[in-house]
Design an enzyme around this catalytic site. Structure first.
Site, PDB file in Angstrom:
ATOM      1  N   ASN A   8       0.559  -1.043  -0.366  1.00  9.59           N
ATOM      2  CA  ASN A   8      -0.117  -0.158   0.091  1.00  9.59           C
ATOM      3  C   ASN A   8       0.805   1.190   0.156  1.00  9.59           C
ATOM      4  O   ASN A   8       1.391   1.997   1.306  1.00  9.59           O
ATOM      5  CB  ASN A   8      -0.768   0.147   1.225  1.00  9.59           C
ATOM      6  CG  ASN A   8      -1.690   1.236   1.479  1.00  9.59           C
ATOM      7  OD1 ASN A   8      -1.566   1.791   0.793  1.00  9.59           O
ATOM      8  ND2 ASN A   8      -2.223   1.305   2.531  1.00  9.59           N
ATOM      9  N   LYS A  10       0.355   4.282  -0.110  1.00 11.34           N
ATOM     10  CA  LYS A  10      -0.347   5.224   0.437  1.00 11.34           C
ATOM     11  C   LYS A  10       0.221   6.477  -0.604  1.00 11.34           C
ATOM     12  O   LYS A  10       0.221   6.651  -1.731  1.00 11.34           O
ATOM     13  CB  LYS A  10      -0.084   5.113   1.488  1.00 11.34           C
ATOM     14  CG  LYS A  10      -0.414   4.097   2.707  1.00 11.34           C
ATOM     15  CD  LYS A  10       0.012   3.795   3.795  1.00 11.34           C
ATOM     16  CE  LYS A  10      -0.971   3.198   5.069  1.00 11.34           C
ATOM     17  NZ  LYS A  10      -0.308   2.742   6.329  1.00 11.34           N
ATOM     18  N   HIS A  95     -10.033   0.539   5.039  1.00 16.37           N
ATOM     19  CA  HIS A  95      -9.128   0.869   5.902  1.00 16.37           C
ATOM     20  C   HIS A  95      -8.713   2.251   7.011  1.00 16.37           C
ATOM     21  O   HIS A  95      -9.749   2.746   6.983  1.00 16.37           O
ATOM     22  CB  HIS A  95      -7.506   1.234   4.808  1.00 16.37           C
ATOM     23  CG  HIS A  95      -6.414   1.265   4.999  1.00 16.37           C
ATOM     24  ND1 HIS A  95      -5.425   2.234   5.735  1.00 16.37           N
ATOM     25  CD2 HIS A  95      -5.315   0.976   5.958  1.00 16.37           C
ATOM     26  CE1 HIS A  95      -4.587   2.043   5.819  1.00 16.37           C
ATOM     27  NE2 HIS A  95      -4.470   1.137   5.583  1.00 16.37           N
ATOM     28  N   GLU A  97      -7.461   4.102   7.688  1.00 16.17           N
ATOM     29  CA  GLU A  97      -6.580   5.439   7.811  1.00 16.17           C
ATOM     30  C   GLU A  97      -8.235   6.536   7.301  1.00 16.17           C
ATOM     31  O   GLU A  97      -8.848   7.370   7.124  1.00 16.17           O
ATOM     32  CB  GLU A  97      -5.614   5.951   7.011  1.00 16.17           C
ATOM     33  CG  GLU A  97      -4.452   5.870   7.410  1.00 16.17           C
ATOM     34  CD  GLU A  97      -3.250   5.189   6.666  1.00 16.17           C
ATOM     35  OE1 GLU A  97      -3.124   5.241   5.680  1.00 16.17           O
ATOM     36  OE2 GLU A  97      -2.194   4.400   7.583  1.00 16.17           O
ATOM     37  N   GLU A 167      -5.416  -5.527  10.765  1.00 19.01           N
ATOM     38  CA  GLU A 167      -4.906  -4.720  10.187  1.00 19.01           C
ATOM     39  C   GLU A 167      -4.500  -3.408  12.232  1.00 19.01           C
ATOM     40  O   GLU A 167      -5.727  -2.266  11.920  1.00 19.01           O
ATOM     41  CB  GLU A 167      -4.306  -3.166   9.684  1.00 19.01           C
ATOM     42  CG  GLU A 167      -4.046  -3.434   8.238  1.00 19.01           C
ATOM     43  CD  GLU A 167      -3.327  -2.847   7.380  1.00 19.01           C
ATOM     44  OE1 GLU A 167      -2.738  -3.111   6.489  1.00 19.01           O
ATOM     45  OE2 GLU A 167      -4.688  -1.805   7.043  1.00 19.01           O
ATOM     46  N   GLY A 173       1.483   2.631  10.809  1.00 20.72           N
ATOM     47  CA  GLY A 173       2.557   3.344  10.345  1.00 20.72           C
ATOM     48  C   GLY A 173       3.548   3.740  12.240  1.00 20.72           C
ATOM     49  O   GLY A 173       4.323   4.849  11.544  1.00 20.72           O
ATOM     50  N   SER A 212       3.000  -1.923  10.771  1.00 20.48           N
ATOM     51  CA  SER A 212       4.776  -1.961  10.686  1.00 20.48           C
ATOM     52  C   SER A 212       5.344  -3.076  10.548  1.00 20.48           C
ATOM     53  O   SER A 212       6.285  -3.801  11.150  1.00 20.48           O
ATOM     54  CB  SER A 212       5.019  -2.133  11.886  1.00 20.48           C
ATOM     55  OG  SER A 212       4.428  -0.383  12.396  1.00 20.48           O
ATOM     56  N   GLY A 234       4.895   1.264   4.368  1.00 20.51           N
ATOM     57  CA  GLY A 234       6.162   2.126   4.392  1.00 20.51           C
ATOM     58  C   GLY A 234       7.022   0.786   3.533  1.00 20.51           C
ATOM     59  O   GLY A 234       7.953   1.233   2.573  1.00 20.51           O
TER      60      GLY A 234
HETATM   61  P1  PGA Z   1       2.587  -0.161   7.581  1.00 19.48           P
HETATM   62  O1  PGA Z   1       1.501   0.712   6.835  1.00 19.48           O
HETATM   63  O2  PGA Z   1       3.487  -1.213   7.115  1.00 19.48           O
HETATM   64  O3  PGA Z   1       3.428   1.604   7.134  1.00 19.48           O
HETATM   65  O4  PGA Z   1       2.911   0.329   9.077  1.00 19.48           O
HETATM   66  C1  PGA Z   1       0.472  -0.640   6.616  1.00 19.48           C
HETATM   67  C2  PGA Z   1      -0.634  -0.381   6.511  1.00 19.48           C
HETATM   68  O5  PGA Z   1      -1.420   1.186   6.413  1.00 19.48           O
HETATM   69  O6  PGA Z   1      -2.058  -0.675   5.801  1.00 19.48           O
END
Ligand code: PGA
Length: 250
Positions: A8, A10, A95, A97, A167, A173, A212, A234
């Protein structure tokens, strides 16, 4: 079940950066991809470029967001027919977010899941608790609510088109991943709920872990029972780390 590793991206990478990353992934992960399925989810502006860069390979293209209606007065939104037109085959729905920054509720997430299936796009339904919910012992209840609401009206014979991603919001993140034991507990709960909903048809539904994920923790997470792949934020922005995670899956 062949694991799925999804990246992803983002709100990162301009067209040139996205094209470069896609080209590096194509070089490092040439077809046929036998051990794992791989998908990337670039920003809308880079979808067409990335589709071209991935042509002829096995890495598939996903979109991070969409509106459930086909067209209309929805300023700023992108529809599923538009995504199909650029070669998208997978979409994210729910998701954290989108839920917590943009206010998408369970009912809207459900509309998105149903709309994606109607267009034969493969949705990844994301679920997960916030830190205060985990600390209050509400993880199982939150995940069950998001899952049952998100999947409302999905018939058992479409189970195979669906992927679930667990998640935990506190792990996204933050550099703080769920331990394999924490992930395993929730993944087993999700599998039970899916079996309850869809009986044996639920066995083929992949349950991804996200939050993460890094090359250093991916192998252990992938060994955890009922972890059938990873949703990577990330660490998917650099070819080297994403490829190491894909290799851990196969
Ligand atoms: P992250 O994000 O690996 O940066 O923690 C995962 C996601 O939001 O799908």
């Amino acid at each position: 079940m062949k694991p799925l590793v999804a990246g992803n991206w983002k709100m990162h990478l301009d067209r040139a950066g996205a094209r470069l990353l896609a080209a590096e992934l194509m070089r490092s992960l040439p077809a046929p991809l036998d051990a794992a399925e791989v998908a990337v989810f670039p920003a809308f502006t880079a979808l067409a470029e990335v589709a071209a860069a991935l042509a002829g390979g096995d890495i598939t293209l996903g979109a991070q967001n969409f509106h459930p209606e086909n067209s209309g007065a929805f300023t700023g939104e992108v529809s599923l027919p538009m995504l199909l037109d650029v070669g998208v085959t997978r979409v994210l729905a729910g998701h954290s977010e989108r839920r917590h920054v943009f206010g998408e509720d369970d009912a809207f997430v459900n509309r998105k899941v149903l709309a994606a299936l109607k267009h034969d796009l493969l949705p990844i339904l994301c679920v997960g608790e916030k830190l205060d919910e985990r600390e209050a012992g509400k993880t199982a209840a939150v995940v069950e609510r998001q899952l049952r609401a998100g999947l409302k009206g999905v018939p058992a014979d479409r189970a195979g088109d669906l992927t679930v991603a667990y998640e935990p919001v506190w792990a996204i993140g933050t550099g703080l991943n769920a331990t394999p034991q924490q992930a395993g507990e929730v993944h087993q709960q999700i599998r039970k709920l899916l079996l309850d909903l869809w009986k044996e048809g639920a066995r083929g539904v992949r349950i991804l872990y996200g939050g993460s994920v890094k090359p250093e923790n991916s192998r252990e997470l992938l060994k955890t029972p009922e972890v059938n792949g990873l949703l990577v934020g990330g660490a998917s922005l650099k070819a080297d780390s994403f490829v190491r995670i894909v290799r851990a899956a196969g």
